[in-house]
Structure formats: C-alpha cells, structure tokens
Design an enzyme around this catalytic site. Structure first.
Site, PDB file in Angstrom:
ATOM      1  N   ASP A   1       0.875  -1.190   0.000  1.00 26.31           N
ATOM      2  CA  ASP A   1       0.000   0.000   0.000  1.00 26.31           C
ATOM      3  C   ASP A   1       0.905   1.232   0.000  1.00 26.31           C
ATOM      4  O   ASP A   1       1.936   1.252   0.675  1.00 26.31           O
ATOM      5  CB  ASP A   1      -0.883  -0.008   1.270  1.00 26.31           C
TER       6      ASP A   1
ATOM      7  N   TYR B   1     -14.779   6.513 -13.314  1.00 24.28           N
ATOM      8  CA  TYR B   1     -14.535   5.510 -12.272  1.00 24.28           C
ATOM      9  C   TYR B   1     -15.119   4.157 -12.681  1.00 24.28           C
ATOM     10  O   TYR B   1     -14.432   3.132 -12.677  1.00 24.28           O
ATOM     11  CB  TYR B   1     -15.125   5.965 -10.933  1.00 24.28           C
TER      12      TYR B   1
ATOM     13  N   PHE C   1     -28.912  14.990  -1.104  1.00 27.35           N
ATOM     14  CA  PHE C   1     -28.690  15.366  -2.501  1.00 27.35           C
ATOM     15  C   PHE C   1     -29.835  14.859  -3.380  1.00 27.35           C
ATOM     16  O   PHE C   1     -29.777  13.750  -3.902  1.00 27.35           O
ATOM     17  CB  PHE C   1     -27.364  14.800  -3.006  1.00 27.35           C
TER      18      PHE C   1
HETATM   19  N1  UFG Z   1     -25.745  11.433  -0.202  1.00 30.28           N
HETATM   20  C1  UFG Z   1     -26.419  12.515   0.314  1.00 30.28           C
HETATM   21  N2  UFG Z   1     -25.715  13.395   1.089  1.00 30.28           N
HETATM   22  C2  UFG Z   1     -24.385  13.243   1.353  1.00 30.28           C
HETATM   23  C3  UFG Z   1     -23.715  12.126   0.808  1.00 30.28           C
HETATM   24  C4  UFG Z   1     -24.427  11.240   0.034  1.00 30.28           C
HETATM   25  O1  UFG Z   1     -27.614  12.696   0.108  1.00 30.28           O
HETATM   26  O2  UFG Z   1     -23.805  14.101   2.042  1.00 30.28           O
HETATM   27  C5  UFG Z   1     -26.513  10.457  -0.999  1.00 30.28           C
HETATM   28  C6  UFG Z   1     -25.965  10.261  -2.392  1.00 30.28           C
HETATM   29  O3  UFG Z   1     -26.503  11.222  -3.265  1.00 30.28           O
HETATM   30  C7  UFG Z   1     -26.394   8.834  -2.690  1.00 30.28           C
HETATM   31  C8  UFG Z   1     -26.384   8.145  -1.332  1.00 30.28           C
HETATM   32  O4  UFG Z   1     -26.412   9.206  -0.375  1.00 30.28           O
HETATM   33  O5  UFG Z   1     -27.684   8.825  -3.185  1.00 30.28           O
HETATM   34  C9  UFG Z   1     -25.154   7.319  -1.087  1.00 30.28           C
HETATM   35  O6  UFG Z   1     -24.009   8.119  -1.381  1.00 30.28           O
HETATM   36  P1  UFG Z   1     -22.526   7.669  -1.033  1.00 30.28           P
HETATM   37  O7  UFG Z   1     -21.630   8.792  -1.456  1.00 30.28           O
HETATM   38  O8  UFG Z   1     -22.447   7.206   0.380  1.00 30.28           O
HETATM   39  O9  UFG Z   1     -22.312   6.383  -1.949  1.00 30.28           O
HETATM   40  P2  UFG Z   1     -22.459   6.249  -3.537  1.00 30.28           P
HETATM   41  O10 UFG Z   1     -23.709   5.446  -3.750  1.00 30.28           O
HETATM   42  O11 UFG Z   1     -22.353   7.520  -4.245  1.00 30.28           O
HETATM   43  O12 UFG Z   1     -21.117   5.478  -3.884  1.00 30.28           O
HETATM   44  C10 UFG Z   1     -20.950   4.117  -3.797  1.00 30.28           C
HETATM   45  C11 UFG Z   1     -19.466   3.807  -3.692  1.00 30.28           C
HETATM   46  C12 UFG Z   1     -18.768   4.200  -4.953  1.00 30.28           C
HETATM   47  C13 UFG Z   1     -19.463   3.556  -6.118  1.00 30.28           C
HETATM   48  C14 UFG Z   1     -20.917   3.936  -6.139  1.00 30.28           C
HETATM   49  C15 UFG Z   1     -21.647   3.235  -7.240  1.00 30.28           C
HETATM   50  O13 UFG Z   1     -18.880   4.463  -2.600  1.00 30.28           O
HETATM   51  O14 UFG Z   1     -17.422   3.779  -4.906  1.00 30.28           O
HETATM   52  O15 UFG Z   1     -21.508   3.526  -4.929  1.00 30.28           O
HETATM   53  O16 UFG Z   1     -22.632   4.081  -7.726  1.00 30.28           O
HETATM   54  F1  UFG Z   1     -18.915   3.975  -7.273  1.00 30.28           F
END
Ligand code: UFG
Length: 323
Positions: free
Chosen positions: A29, A139, A206
């Site tokens: 790592d 990604y 969001f």
């Molecule tokens: N969200 C909010 N507020 C925040 C953060 C997130 O409303 O402050 C929402 C996002 O819009 C989403 C959900 O919470 O709808 C989950 O968001 P995360 O950022 O926790 O996770 P993601 O679904 O965006 O991401 C995950 C993985 C990524 C992967 C993705 C696949 O962490 O590596 O799923 O879509 F690419």
C-alpha cells in the site's frame, strides 16, 4: 502467502483482519488514502506503489505469493469526472502492471474489487450480474476495463480470477478498532455520524425529486465484514479449484433511501438529524439494488448484517475518533 494490494484502506484493512486468522498476509500500500495503523500487526507491510514496476516486482521476488486481492483504487465518482487521468492511471495502468507481474512470477489467482458503478443507470429494479454494463463515469469505466482485461487474461494466460462487484460498503470492525476514514469524506453514513458528533455543520440530502417512494436515492448497503467474508469464500473457491473465473454482486438485496438511512442513524444514536434538502449530485442513479443470489448459489455466501448493525458498528468506531 496472500498479497493484499491496498490493505491499508477501508475495505482492504477489514479483509486483512479476517484473513490473517487463516493465512499469512503481505500488504502492499502506498498509504495515499489508507492508514498504516489500520493494518493488522500480524501482517507484513510494504510501502510501495502499484504503478512502480520495482515496488511490485520486489514483493514477488521476496515472497511466494499464492493469490492476490486488489483493493487499491481511487473510488470517487465525482472526482473521476473531474480528473479522469488519475483514475485511468491508477485503476487501469497500475493494475495492468500488477497483472503483468503476476504473469511473470506465475501467480495465477486474482480477486478483483469491482463496483456497482459499472452498471450505470440500470434498467432493472434488482441488478443481476448479467444486467447491462454501461458505466456513466470514468470511475465505473476504469473498473469495467479491468473486468474485460481479466476475461482476456483468463482466455490467453489461464489467469484464474473472481470479480466482486460491491454495492455500498458501510459499517466498521465489531470491536471499533478500524472503520471508514476518507479525506475528504463524501459517503452518506460517515457524514451523518460526523454531524451527530458535532464535527460537521450540516447534512445535505442530494436530491428529493427522484422517482422513488420518498424522492431520495435508494442504495443497497453492505457491511464491510460481510464483504471481507465474501473475499475469504472466494479465495477458497479459487484455491481449491472450485472456480477458475466468476463475477458476483455483493449486496444485501435490500434498498434504503437516503431518508431511511438518516432515520436509522437517529434510531441507533438517539439524536435527531436536521438534514437540509439540496440539489441532486451529478451522476447519482436513483436506485441501485443488487441480487446476490449467484454468489449464494455458487459459493454459499450471503450478507448477514443489516443496516442497523452497520450503523451501530460505524457509530462505535466514530465515537472513538479524535479529529
Ligand atoms: N448522499 C447525500 N448526502 C451526502 C452524501 C451522500 O444525500 O452528504 C446520498 C448520495 O446522493 C447517494 C447516497 O447518499 O444517493 C449514497 O451516497 P454515497 O456517497 O455514500 O455512496 P455512492 O452510492 O455515491 O457510492 C458508492 C461507492 C462508490 C461507487 C458507487 C456506485 O462508494 O465507490 O456507490 O454508484 F462507485
């Protein structure tokens, strides 16, 4: 000896903690995102870069590696759209360097961390491994490229490999020793818990106009310990010759909306969250829910921990952090 690339990161460090009870482990790592203190002290640690031929080759020269698990990737969707070079360089070119070195040293077993992001905006309610893969950001494309490379390497060089497509990893090690720590933090559950500990001003939702039952995005959350256990089952299947290639989704098969996640955090901690409504985040699909039936049928794995357990364990870890 099993080589864990990215073993200092969130998911990699949880895997090392479980695997070390069964196998000898060496972690490679560069600590760009991972944490030295997250690596179980029984594992050998080598600080090095996946993209540097010398760093990777010295590991294969020094140790008799039986299998490689690869967790070392950049994984932020939004960042990948702003800086695609970073994603293709690390997630594709550096991974190719690793695969090339495995080929040179005749290491033939590989477990690859892939993602739900390869499905893009899915048509089905429940995503199967056979669902179409049309990623909508660099990604997701970087991960899909490696999946395709693996199929070619299997065909040409006989590389045994299993691809694990994670949905939303969450939670922390049961003792609270290690957990999820990104900088910057973008993930929903850690953001809520940091807010509840007074370390953040606000929580934003969001998007509240998605075509879902409460207007917020739905995700399939999976406990990081369940993910780690899936890797151990997968490794066993490769090492015993039960499988030489395979692709599996890893999720709970249950979707939770952003509002439901917030409510569960309130229930676990007993503290109210005053979340504000914000604009949609670019690139967020409305709903991502996995079918993990295939890995259940073929390898006997299933998720054992629900959202409440994920949040409880994450809370235990977050409460211990002094930021
Ligand atoms: N969200 C909010 N507020 C925040 C953060 C997130 O409303 O402050 C929402 C996002 O819009 C989403 C959900 O919470 O709808 C989950 O968001 P995360 O950022 O926790 O996770 P993601 O679904 O965006 O991401 C995950 C993985 C990524 C992967 C993705 C696949 O962490 O590596 O799923 O879509 F690419």
């Amino acid at each position: 000896m099993i080589l864990i690339v990215g073993g200092a990161g969130y998911i990699g460090s949880h895997l090392v903690k479980e695997l070390i009870n069964k196998e000898r482990v060496v972690v490679l790592d560069n600590l760009s995102a991972g944490h030295r203190e997250s690596i179980d002290e029984r594992a050998i640690f080598i600080k090095g870069d996946l993209g540097k031929v010398g760093d990777v080759e010295s590991v294969f020269q020094r140790y008799r590696i039986k299998a490689v698990m690869h967790f070392a990737a950049h994984s932020l969707v939004e960042e990948s759209s702003q800086n695609p070079y970073k994603y293709y360089e690390n997630n594709v070119a550096a991974t190719l360097n690793l695969l090339n070195m495995m080929n040179k040293y005749e290491v033939n077993n590989f477990i690859f961390s892939s993602t739900a992001a390869i499905y893009g905006i899915p048509e089905e309610e429940i995503i199967m491994e056979s669902s179409s893969t049309i990623p909508i950001n660099p990604y997701g494309r970087s991960k899909l490229m490696i999946e395709q490379i693996l199929a070619d390497f299997h065909q040409a060089y006989g590389l045994n490999h299993i691809i694990l497509r994670y949905f939303n990893a969450a939670g922390a090690y049961e003792t609270g020793e290690i957990g999820e720590s990104h900088d910057p933090e973008t993930h929903l559950i850690p953001i809520i818990l940091q807010y509840l500990l007074g370390k953040r001003e606000k929580v934003s939702i969001f998007g509240t106009d998605y075509p879902t039952y409460d207007g917020t995005c739905i995700r399939d959350y999976i406990h990081v310990t369940d993910l780690a256990n899936a890797h151990i089952k997968t490794l066993d299947a490769l090492m015993t010759g039960k499988k030489s290639a395979g692709i599996y989704n890893l999720g709970n098969g249950v979707g939770y909306s952003v509002k439901e996640v917030i409510e569960t955090c309130e229930k676990v901690t007993g503290i109210k969250v005053n979340a504000e409504h914000a604009a949609r985040r670019e690139g967020d699909p409305a709903r991502l829910i996995a079918s993990s039936k295939k890995i259940g049928d073929e390898l006997g794995w299933k998720a054992e921990r629900d959202l409440e357990e994920m949040i409880k364990s994450a809370w235990k870890w977050h409460e211990r952090q002094i930021y």
